[in-house]
Scaffold this active site. Structure first.
Site, short mmCIF file in Angstrom:
data_model
loop_
_atom_site.label_atom_id
_atom_site.label_comp_id
_atom_site.label_asym_id
_atom_site.label_seq_id
_atom_site.Cartn_x
_atom_site.Cartn_y
_atom_site.Cartn_z
N HIS A 47 0.80 -1.22 0.00
CA HIS A 47 0.00 0.00 0.00
C HIS A 47 0.83 1.27 0.00
CE1 HIS A 47 -3.69 -2.19 0.42
NE2 HIS A 47 -3.35 -2.73 1.57
N GLU A 136 -5.47 -11.56 8.74
CA GLU A 136 -6.29 -10.36 8.59
C GLU A 136 -7.68 -10.67 8.04
OE1 GLU A 136 -4.12 -7.72 5.99
OE2 GLU A 136 -3.37 -9.37 4.78
N ASP A 162 -7.81 -4.68 8.54
CA ASP A 162 -8.42 -5.62 7.60
C ASP A 162 -9.15 -6.73 8.33
OD1 ASP A 162 -7.84 -4.35 5.24
OD2 ASP A 162 -5.95 -5.39 4.92
#
Length: 239
Positions: A47, A136, A162
């Site tokens: 990310h 997650e 998440d």
């Protein structure tokens, strides 16, 4: 003992290790993070803004400041994991691992044959890289015991945000649904004798996770540090 070897041995021994998360693709910024006294700095390739070409300079800067460079790769792909390790990262955190089969693929990508299927030849490759797989999702929590039993999985790393999205709850350790899942993860890792890491939003939450048994604790992130500090100082200036 080299920094990387010391870090890996401390990780496996489940000593408390503190780190930061980097989404800014800058050798200068990661060196400043590492120089704050951290044990590790994670370069977020999933990310964050860094790409493979940034890794040699960023990993060198982290290492020169006395910390260990780690990559959160994009996914459990052999090439993604291999490139991160070949370009200077001492270990990887692999996202979206929902089953033992996926964990086996990730662990195999970290190790050379016959233990794995990684290709040799990286000029900056560490001799003993480590593999942490992320928990997650609800599926990941359900598969914990089988995942932790996979040879080559050195430990687990929790992504609370998440995980909360998957569970349909708040990303808060006090949320009853999230708390049950976290307690399940802490217990499974303790039973397996493997370290568990976690992303903490601040120092007090990090301390709470440490007291729960987490030993790889991300206590800061570069983007958040800049935003929070700037907002705080702006608020003081305008008061």
């Amino acid at each position: 003992m080299p920094v990387a070897a010391c870090f890996r041995s401390r990780l496996v021994a489940r000593e408390p290790l503190y780190g930061a998360w980097s989404v800014i693709p800058s050798a200068l910024s990661v060196r400043l993070l590492a120089a704050a006294g951290l044990d590790y700095v994670v370069i977020d390739l999933q990310h964050g803004g860094a790409v493979e070409a940034d890794l040699p300079a960023m990993t060198s800067a982290i290492r020169l400041a006395g910390a260990t460079p780690v990559a959160r790769v994009r996914h459990a792909h052999t090439a993604d994991i291999g490139r991160a390790l070949d370009l200077g990262c001492e270990g990887v955190i692999v996202p979206n691992i929902d089953s033992a089969a996926q964990a086996r693929q990730a662990a195999g990508a970290v190790r050379y044959p016959p233990a794995g299927h990684r290709s040799a030849g990286g000029v900056l490759a560490a001799t003993e890289p480590f593999c942490l797989v992320m928990a997650e999702s609800a599926d990941a929590v359900a598969a914990l015991d089988a995942t932790l039993a996979v040879d080559g999985v050195d430990g687990l790393y929790v992504g609370p945000k998440d995980l909360s999205l998957s569970l349909g709850c708040e990303a808060d350790p006090d949320d009853p649904v999230q708390n049950v899942a976290l307690q399940r993860i802490w217990a499974a890792c303790a039973a397996a004798g493997k370290p568990v890491g976690v992303h903490a939003a601040d120092g007090s939450t990090a301390r709470r996770y440490r007291e729960a048994g987490c030993t790889l604790i991300t206590t800061a992130d570069d983007a958040g540090a800049i935003t929070r500090h700037t907002a705080a100082q702006l608020g003081l200036a305008r008061a």
